[in-house]
Design a protein around this motif. Structure first.
Motif, PDB file in Angstrom:
ATOM      1  N   LEU A 146      75.132 -42.629  -5.147  1.00 10.23           N
ATOM      2  CA  LEU A 146      74.185 -41.802  -4.402  1.00 10.23           C
ATOM      3  C   LEU A 146      73.626 -42.539  -3.193  1.00 10.23           C
ATOM      4  CD1 LEU A 146      72.793 -39.056  -4.371  1.00 10.23           C
ATOM      5  CD2 LEU A 146      70.989 -40.017  -5.810  1.00 10.23           C
ATOM      6  N   ASP A 147      73.548 -43.861  -3.266  1.00  9.94           N
ATOM      7  CA  ASP A 147      73.004 -44.641  -2.148  1.00  9.94           C
ATOM      8  C   ASP A 147      73.879 -44.531  -0.897  1.00  9.94           C
ATOM      9  OD1 ASP A 147      70.866 -45.478  -3.673  1.00  9.94           O
ATOM     10  OD2 ASP A 147      71.891 -47.291  -4.384  1.00  9.94           O
ATOM     11  N   ILE A 148      75.205 -44.584  -1.079  1.00 10.95           N
ATOM     12  CA  ILE A 148      76.081 -44.504   0.099  1.00 10.95           C
ATOM     13  C   ILE A 148      76.089 -43.090   0.672  1.00 10.95           C
ATOM     14  CG2 ILE A 148      77.543 -46.435  -0.644  1.00 10.95           C
ATOM     15  CD1 ILE A 148      79.669 -44.398  -1.500  1.00 10.95           C
ATOM     16  N   ILE A 149      75.847 -42.079  -0.174  1.00 11.35           N
ATOM     17  CA  ILE A 149      75.729 -40.706   0.325  1.00 11.35           C
ATOM     18  C   ILE A 149      74.479 -40.578   1.194  1.00 11.35           C
ATOM     19  CG2 ILE A 149      75.348 -38.301  -0.341  1.00 11.35           C
ATOM     20  CD1 ILE A 149      77.042 -38.799  -2.824  1.00 11.35           C
ATOM     21  N   ASN A 150      73.367 -41.115   0.720  1.00 17.51           N
ATOM     22  CA  ASN A 150      72.115 -41.065   1.494  1.00 17.51           C
ATOM     23  C   ASN A 150      72.225 -41.865   2.800  1.00 17.51           C
ATOM     24  OD1 ASN A 150      70.780 -39.446  -0.388  1.00 17.51           O
ATOM     25  ND2 ASN A 150      70.137 -41.216  -1.599  1.00 17.51           N
ATOM     26  N   LYS A 151      72.921 -42.994   2.734  1.00 17.93           N
ATOM     27  CA  LYS A 151      73.108 -43.786   3.948  1.00 17.93           C
ATOM     28  C   LYS A 151      73.936 -43.022   4.970  1.00 17.93           C
ATOM     29  CE  LYS A 151      74.724 -48.273   5.615  1.00 17.93           C
ATOM     30  NZ  LYS A 151      75.410 -49.546   5.277  1.00 17.93           N
ATOM     31  N   PHE A 152      74.958 -42.306   4.491  1.00 17.45           N
ATOM     32  CA  PHE A 152      75.790 -41.490   5.389  1.00 17.45           C
ATOM     33  C   PHE A 152      74.963 -40.382   6.039  1.00 17.45           C
ATOM     34  CE2 PHE A 152      78.347 -37.578   5.817  1.00 17.45           C
ATOM     35  CZ  PHE A 152      79.198 -37.981   6.844  1.00 17.45           C
ATOM     36  N   LYS A 153      74.072 -39.763   5.267  1.00 16.56           N
ATOM     37  CA  LYS A 153      73.200 -38.729   5.819  1.00 16.56           C
ATOM     38  C   LYS A 153      72.334 -39.284   6.947  1.00 16.56           C
ATOM     39  CE  LYS A 153      72.724 -35.937   1.597  1.00 16.56           C
ATOM     40  NZ  LYS A 153      71.775 -35.425   0.591  1.00 16.56           N
ATOM     41  N   GLU A 154      71.807 -40.471   6.747  1.00 18.97           N
ATOM     42  CA  GLU A 154      70.974 -41.102   7.780  1.00 18.97           C
ATOM     43  C   GLU A 154      71.790 -41.406   9.040  1.00 18.97           C
ATOM     44  OE1 GLU A 154      69.303 -44.555   5.996  1.00 18.97           O
ATOM     45  OE2 GLU A 154      68.090 -43.429   4.542  1.00 18.97           O
ATOM     46  N   GLU A 155      73.006 -41.893   8.851  1.00 20.75           N
ATOM     47  CA  GLU A 155      73.867 -42.198  10.006  1.00 20.75           C
ATOM     48  C   GLU A 155      74.213 -40.938  10.784  1.00 20.75           C
ATOM     49  OE1 GLU A 155      76.282 -46.133   8.321  1.00 20.75           O
ATOM     50  OE2 GLU A 155      77.037 -44.106   7.912  1.00 20.75           O
ATOM     51  N   MET A 156      74.504 -39.846  10.063  1.00 21.12           N
ATOM     52  CA  MET A 156      74.845 -38.592  10.745  1.00 21.12           C
ATOM     53  C   MET A 156      73.623 -37.993  11.434  1.00 21.12           C
ATOM     54  SD  MET A 156      78.058 -38.054  10.559  1.00 21.12           S
ATOM     55  CE  MET A 156      78.187 -36.334  11.008  1.00 21.12           C
ATOM     56  N   SER A 157      72.455 -38.129  10.832  1.00 18.34           N
ATOM     57  CA  SER A 157      71.226 -37.598  11.439  1.00 18.34           C
ATOM     58  C   SER A 157      70.889 -38.311  12.747  1.00 18.34           C
ATOM     59  CB  SER A 157      70.051 -37.727  10.464  1.00 18.34           C
ATOM     60  OG  SER A 157      70.282 -36.963   9.305  1.00 18.34           O
ATOM     61  N   LYS A 159      73.172 -39.232  14.825  1.00 16.23           N
ATOM     62  CA  LYS A 159      74.157 -38.772  15.808  1.00 16.23           C
ATOM     63  C   LYS A 159      73.938 -37.308  16.198  1.00 16.23           C
ATOM     64  CE  LYS A 159      76.619 -42.644  15.403  1.00 16.23           C
ATOM     65  NZ  LYS A 159      76.829 -43.600  16.515  1.00 16.23           N
ATOM     66  N   PHE A 160      73.614 -36.456  15.203  1.00  9.93           N
ATOM     67  CA  PHE A 160      73.441 -35.022  15.434  1.00  9.93           C
ATOM     68  C   PHE A 160      72.149 -34.553  14.779  1.00  9.93           C
ATOM     69  CE2 PHE A 160      78.071 -35.702  14.746  1.00  9.93           C
ATOM     70  CZ  PHE A 160      78.513 -35.444  16.036  1.00  9.93           C
ATOM     71  N   GLU A 161      71.722 -33.357  15.177  1.00  6.54           N
ATOM     72  CA  GLU A 161      70.615 -32.714  14.476  1.00  6.54           C
ATOM     73  C   GLU A 161      71.202 -32.022  13.248  1.00  6.54           C
ATOM     74  OE1 GLU A 161      66.877 -29.672  15.355  1.00  6.54           O
ATOM     75  OE2 GLU A 161      68.353 -30.104  16.930  1.00  6.54           O
ATOM     76  N   MET A 162      70.816 -32.497  12.076  1.00  3.92           N
ATOM     77  CA  MET A 162      71.451 -32.042  10.833  1.00  3.92           C
ATOM     78  C   MET A 162      70.480 -31.273   9.954  1.00  3.92           C
ATOM     79  SD  MET A 162      74.514 -33.556  11.024  1.00  3.92           S
ATOM     80  CE  MET A 162      75.105 -33.419   9.350  1.00  3.92           C
ATOM     81  N   SER A 163      71.048 -30.376   9.137  1.00  2.00           N
ATOM     82  CA  SER A 163      70.300 -29.740   8.057  1.00  2.00           C
ATOM     83  C   SER A 163      70.777 -30.351   6.750  1.00  2.00           C
ATOM     84  CB  SER A 163      70.543 -28.229   8.036  1.00  2.00           C
ATOM     85  OG  SER A 163      70.017 -27.618   9.182  1.00  2.00           O
ATOM     86  N   ASN A 164      69.900 -31.075   6.077  1.00  2.00           N
ATOM     87  CA  ASN A 164      70.243 -31.673   4.786  1.00  2.00           C
ATOM     88  C   ASN A 164      69.985 -30.632   3.704  1.00  2.00           C
ATOM     89  OD1 ASN A 164      70.714 -33.226   2.554  1.00  2.00           O
ATOM     90  ND2 ASN A 164      69.055 -34.681   2.928  1.00  2.00           N
ATOM     91  N   LEU A 165      71.048 -30.002   3.212  1.00  5.14           N
ATOM     92  CA  LEU A 165      70.928 -28.926   2.232  1.00  5.14           C
ATOM     93  C   LEU A 165      70.898 -29.437   0.799  1.00  5.14           C
ATOM     94  CD1 LEU A 165      73.390 -26.421   3.944  1.00  5.14           C
ATOM     95  CD2 LEU A 165      70.917 -26.571   4.200  1.00  5.14           C
ATOM     96  N   GLY A 166      70.878 -30.759   0.620  1.00  8.65           N
ATOM     97  CA  GLY A 166      70.782 -31.329  -0.732  1.00  8.65           C
ATOM     98  C   GLY A 166      72.060 -31.161  -1.526  1.00  8.65           C
ATOM     99  N   LYS A 167      71.930 -31.054  -2.834  1.00  7.59           N
ATOM    100  CA  LYS A 167      73.100 -30.876  -3.702  1.00  7.59           C
ATOM    101  C   LYS A 167      73.763 -29.540  -3.412  1.00  7.59           C
ATOM    102  CE  LYS A 167      72.953 -32.205  -8.009  1.00  7.59           C
ATOM    103  NZ  LYS A 167      72.541 -32.405  -9.422  1.00  7.59           N
ATOM    104  N   LEU A 168      75.075 -29.541  -3.428  1.00  3.43           N
ATOM    105  CA  LEU A 168      75.845 -28.343  -3.103  1.00  3.43           C
ATOM    106  C   LEU A 168      75.572 -27.233  -4.115  1.00  3.43           C
ATOM    107  CD1 LEU A 168      78.109 -27.302  -1.149  1.00  3.43           C
ATOM    108  CD2 LEU A 168      79.733 -27.978  -2.920  1.00  3.43           C
ATOM    109  N   THR A 169      75.126 -26.078  -3.624  1.00  3.05           N
ATOM    110  CA  THR A 169      74.872 -24.919  -4.493  1.00  3.05           C
ATOM    111  C   THR A 169      75.640 -23.676  -4.055  1.00  3.05           C
ATOM    112  OG1 THR A 169      72.912 -24.342  -3.173  1.00  3.05           O
ATOM    113  CG2 THR A 169      72.554 -25.691  -5.146  1.00  3.05           C
ATOM    114  N   TYR A 170      75.970 -23.610  -2.763  1.00  2.00           N
ATOM    115  CA  TYR A 170      76.661 -22.422  -2.242  1.00  2.00           C
ATOM    116  C   TYR A 170      77.562 -22.876  -1.107  1.00  2.00           C
ATOM    117  CZ  TYR A 170      77.035 -17.359  -1.615  1.00  2.00           C
ATOM    118  OH  TYR A 170      77.490 -16.062  -1.579  1.00  2.00           O
TER     119      TYR A 170
END
Length: 469
Positions: A146-157, A159-170
């Motif tokens: 989970l740590d590398i997933i969160n780190k990837f989210k920070e790196e992408m944020s 670079k771009f304006e992102m919507s973090n939708l959390g765990k995949l539900t739809y």
């Protein structure tokens, strides 16, 4: 609050002048199911990211000019145009430009693109693995930590304006239910929407999507029905097949008559929708397992079932562990003169899919995928895949269908026999009776997601109560 966005009139662009290449790859639904299966079997979490105004980040290679928007012309410069430095929504090349931009960013972050699926990227961080699947501006993210997933989210944020939708539900119209013990896929809301738009939300239920032994033809002597409504229903049902292999044969047959649907075809469509009414909660469940899941395929074929052209229907389904990840039901290209020939040609189509899955799985996991087993219920077809015998009944088979024989010789796949009552691809090749259909539906892996979800929650509650005691 009102919002406005400048949009280009892409329909007036000229090829070779305003745009060149417009193709942008997206992840195949089979790949998404494969990644979900891997995540479920290893207990990984799947997260969902969305890039805001994704196409506005694309960088154009061509020189593109646009007129000033009506009502917003600059006074004194009404005859001038704007030159675009970046892509706009509406441009033909906008998806391509965005994909190139995202690919450049991921390569900068040290991701490797899969050659067998260009929309899937992988990255190894020490002993951890991070996987990304791209569908336009939606990012499907999973990994061992989970740590590398969160780190990837920070790196992408950054670079771009992102919507973090959390765990995949739809995802792409598919409901995803993640548990500690597995992941379930369901299209309940989409199925109800299909019934509502077809005006059959209150119809009576039936137990099978198609009557056993029913043979379809063009039926040119019958009266035509509304082709637009028929095609709309077929299109909606085809998207439902992403989680419902039990409907593959029925919808495949109905889709053959979209050009000129008749009364008998409309009646069969009604039967399919009535079956859907009672099975909206069905879907797929990928369970967690301790052993490394093995790739196994089932191949089957009917023989001479189409009264119009005499062609057979072939089907195959592949499993990674206990859950199906890809399936297909389609009419064969040529007329088979025997059931052995029909099964042999179906086996070749399954072998093509097996090779792709084998290489994709090896590339994603970074390990060598073992030999893929394909199970066929026709012993003559199995013998034909292993022995270079060209007797009177097989000498005419086109050489492209001997691909499976070469795969067996090189050790990429192995072909084994399976009894007919255990042939999971049987439901993809013919209409079955009520009891047999129910047995095969359970065997192929289609389950009631709502009931299974309740069981999983109940088990988790039971565990927590025991721990408290």
């Amino acid at each position: 609050m009102y919002k406005a966005r400048l949009v280009a009139k892409g329909y007036v662009q000229q090829y070779g002048v305003d745009f060149e290449e417009v193709f942008a790859p997206v992840a195949r639904i089979e790949t998404i199911r494969l990644l979900i299966n891997l995540a479920a079997s290893h207990g990984w979490e799947i997260h969902h990211l969305d890039v805001k105004t994704a196409f506005l980040h694309g960088e154009l290679k061509e020189t593109v000019y646009v007129y000033q928007p009506e009502g917003f012309e600059r006074k004194g410069s009404e005859d001038k145009v704007y030159k675009l430095n970046k892509a706009l929504y509406g441009l033909r090349q906008a998806p391509r430009a965005w994909n190139n931009k995202l690919n450049h960013i991921l390569v900068e972050l040290q991701f490797l693109k899969c050659s067998k699926e260009p929309s899937v990227y992988r990255k190894e961080v020490s002993k951890d693995l991070l996987l990304i699947a791209i569908y336009v501006d939606d990012l499907f993210v999973t990994g061992t930590n989970l740590d590398i997933i969160n780190k990837f989210k920070e790196e992408m944020s950054s670079k771009f304006e992102m919507s973090n939708l959390g765990k995949l539900t739809y995802y792409l119209g598919i409901e995803v239910i993640q548990h500690k013990d597995g992941i379930a896929l369901n299209q309940n809301r989409y199925a109800l929407k299909i019934l509502e738009e077809a005006g059959m939300i209150d119809c009576n239920r039936v137990h099978t999507p198609m009557e056993m032994g029913l043979k379809f033809s063009k039926a040119e002597e019958e009266e035509e029905v509304d082709a637009t409504a028929y095609r709309k229903n077929v299109g909606c049902l085809r998207y439902l097949l992403h989680t419902r292999p039990d409907l593959s044969y029925c919808v495949g047959v109905l889709s053959r008559y979209m050009q000129s649907p008749r009364v008998s075809h409309a009646a069969a469509m009604k039967q399919c929708l009535r079956y859907l009414k009672g099975t909206t909660s069905l879907g797929l469940i990928f369970k967690r397992c301790e052993k490394i899941p093995k790739l196994v395929g089932y191949s089957d074929s009917s023989h001479n079932v189409d009264p119009d052209d005499g062609r057979s229907t072939a089907g195959h389904v592949f499993y990674l562990g206990e859950s199906p990840i890809t399936w297909c039901s389609s009419k064969q290209d040529v007329v088979a003169l025997s059931s052995c020939e029909a099964e042999f040609m179906a086996g070749t189509e399954a072998a093509k899919q097996a090779i792709w899955l084998q290489e994709l799985l090896s590339e994603i996991t970074g390990t060598v995928c073992g030999k893929v087993t394909i199970l066929i219920d026709n012993k003559s077809a199995i013998a034909l895949t292993k022995n270079p015998v060209f007797h009177g009944r097989s000498k005419h088979i086109h050489r492209r269908y001997h691909f499976i024989r070469e795969c067996v010789e090189t050790g990429q796949i192995e072909v084994e026999h399976v009894p007919g009552n255990e042939q999971k691809a049987d439901i993809l090749t013919k209409a079955l009776g009520r009891i047999k259909f129910k047995e095969m539906r359970d065997l192929v892996g289609v389950q009631d997601v709502v009931k299974e979800d309740f069981k999983l929650k109940g088990e988790n509650v039971g565990i927590s109560l025991k721990e408290k005691k």
